[in-house]
Design an enzyme around this catalytic site. Structure first.
Site, mmCIF file in Angstrom:
data_model
loop_
_atom_site.group_PDB
_atom_site.id
_atom_site.type_symbol
_atom_site.label_atom_id
_atom_site.label_comp_id
_atom_site.label_asym_id
_atom_site.label_seq_id
_atom_site.Cartn_x
_atom_site.Cartn_y
_atom_site.Cartn_z
ATOM 1 N N ASN A 34 100.876 39.897 44.314
ATOM 2 C CA ASN A 34 100.563 38.670 43.585
ATOM 3 C C ASN A 34 99.069 38.586 43.250
ATOM 4 O O ASN A 34 98.482 37.513 43.242
ATOM 5 C CB ASN A 34 101.029 37.439 44.363
ATOM 6 C CG ASN A 34 101.063 36.149 43.547
ATOM 7 O OD1 ASN A 34 100.884 35.080 44.093
ATOM 8 N ND2 ASN A 34 101.283 36.229 42.253
ATOM 9 N N CYS A 36 97.896 41.113 40.626
ATOM 10 C CA CYS A 36 97.748 41.788 39.327
ATOM 11 C C CYS A 36 98.844 41.370 38.345
ATOM 12 O O CYS A 36 98.631 40.551 37.472
ATOM 13 C CB CYS A 36 97.740 43.309 39.488
ATOM 14 S SG CYS A 36 96.207 43.977 40.146
ATOM 15 N N ARG A 37 100.033 41.941 38.524
ATOM 16 C CA ARG A 37 101.080 41.778 37.519
ATOM 17 C C ARG A 37 101.645 40.370 37.428
ATOM 18 O O ARG A 37 101.739 39.804 36.335
ATOM 19 C CB ARG A 37 102.215 42.784 37.782
ATOM 20 C CG ARG A 37 101.752 44.217 37.636
ATOM 21 C CD ARG A 37 102.799 45.205 38.060
ATOM 22 N NE ARG A 37 103.022 45.113 39.509
ATOM 23 C CZ ARG A 37 104.001 45.717 40.154
ATOM 24 N NH1 ARG A 37 104.877 46.457 39.485
ATOM 25 N NH2 ARG A 37 104.122 45.593 41.458
ATOM 26 N N SER A 38 102.070 39.795 38.556
ATOM 27 C CA SER A 38 102.719 38.479 38.463
ATOM 28 C C SER A 38 101.756 37.358 38.094
ATOM 29 O O SER A 38 102.131 36.489 37.298
ATOM 30 C CB SER A 38 103.525 38.157 39.725
ATOM 31 O OG SER A 38 102.727 38.191 40.885
ATOM 32 N N ASP A 98 101.972 49.013 38.158
ATOM 33 C CA ASP A 98 100.977 48.237 38.884
ATOM 34 C C ASP A 98 99.573 48.761 38.576
ATOM 35 O O ASP A 98 99.207 49.858 39.005
ATOM 36 C CB ASP A 98 101.256 48.318 40.389
ATOM 37 C CG ASP A 98 100.437 47.334 41.197
ATOM 38 O OD1 ASP A 98 99.412 46.830 40.677
ATOM 39 O OD2 ASP A 98 100.820 47.065 42.345
ATOM 40 N N CYS A 123 105.619 40.094 41.922
ATOM 41 C CA CYS A 123 105.246 41.497 42.072
ATOM 42 C C CYS A 123 105.015 41.768 43.552
ATOM 43 O O CYS A 123 105.483 40.995 44.391
ATOM 44 C CB CYS A 123 104.029 41.855 41.214
ATOM 45 S SG CYS A 123 102.465 41.104 41.712
#
Length: 152
Positions: free
Chosen positions: A12, A14-16, A125, A9
């Site tokens: 690095n 939140c999402r990934s 995000d 993301c």
């Protein structure tokens, strides 16, 4: 079969890392799959930092522990280290492809490609949307789809 998967993301945090934590947990239900999992960000803003606190809290509420993860930046060397690089949105995908070495044949895909029933073309995000549950819903659906794809 061995699979080396990198989730990417922007920062690095939140999402990934959530994708890494969720996928790692769900993969335990597939002992026949041998996976190496990591996550990275296309920016260097948060290198060395743990995942964002509210994201960790939301993940923990669903049984996912992200506390040991630390942000790192995506590099061209990742094309050699991984068989599959998964981007959270088109911007991440574009940034990844800009760093692709000429000889790299590593597959790059959007995470939502593995969750077509969600109707989403990216993972929003939550750092900006503040909708951590939506992120977890999408990540869980895509992780299940990716596991089915790998097992298939």
């Amino acid at each position: 079969m061995n699979h080396r998967i990198l989730f990417v993301c922007l920062g690095n945090i939140c999402r990934s890392p959530t994708a890494e934590g969720v996928f790692r947990t769900l993969a335990t239900d597939h002992p026949d799959l041998h996976v190496q999992i990591d996550s990275a960000g296309t920016s260097d803003w948060h290198v060395g930092n743990p995942p964002y606190g509210p994201m960790q809290d939301a993940a923990r509420a669903r049984g996912y522990d992200l506390s040991t993860l630390r942000a790192r930046q995506f590099t061209p060397a990742d094309f050699k280290q991984f068989d599959l690089i998964i981007a959270m949105d088109d911007s991440n995908l574009s940034d990844i492809e800009k760093l692709r070495p000429a000889e790299a044949t590593t597959r790059v895909a959007l995470f939502t490609d593995f969750a077509p029933d969600t109707g989403m073309d990216h993972v929003p995000d939550p750092y900006f949307t503040r909708n951590f549950d939506q992120t977890l819903d999408l990540v869980e659906a895509a992780a299940r789809g990716l596991l089915a794809d790998l097992a298939g």
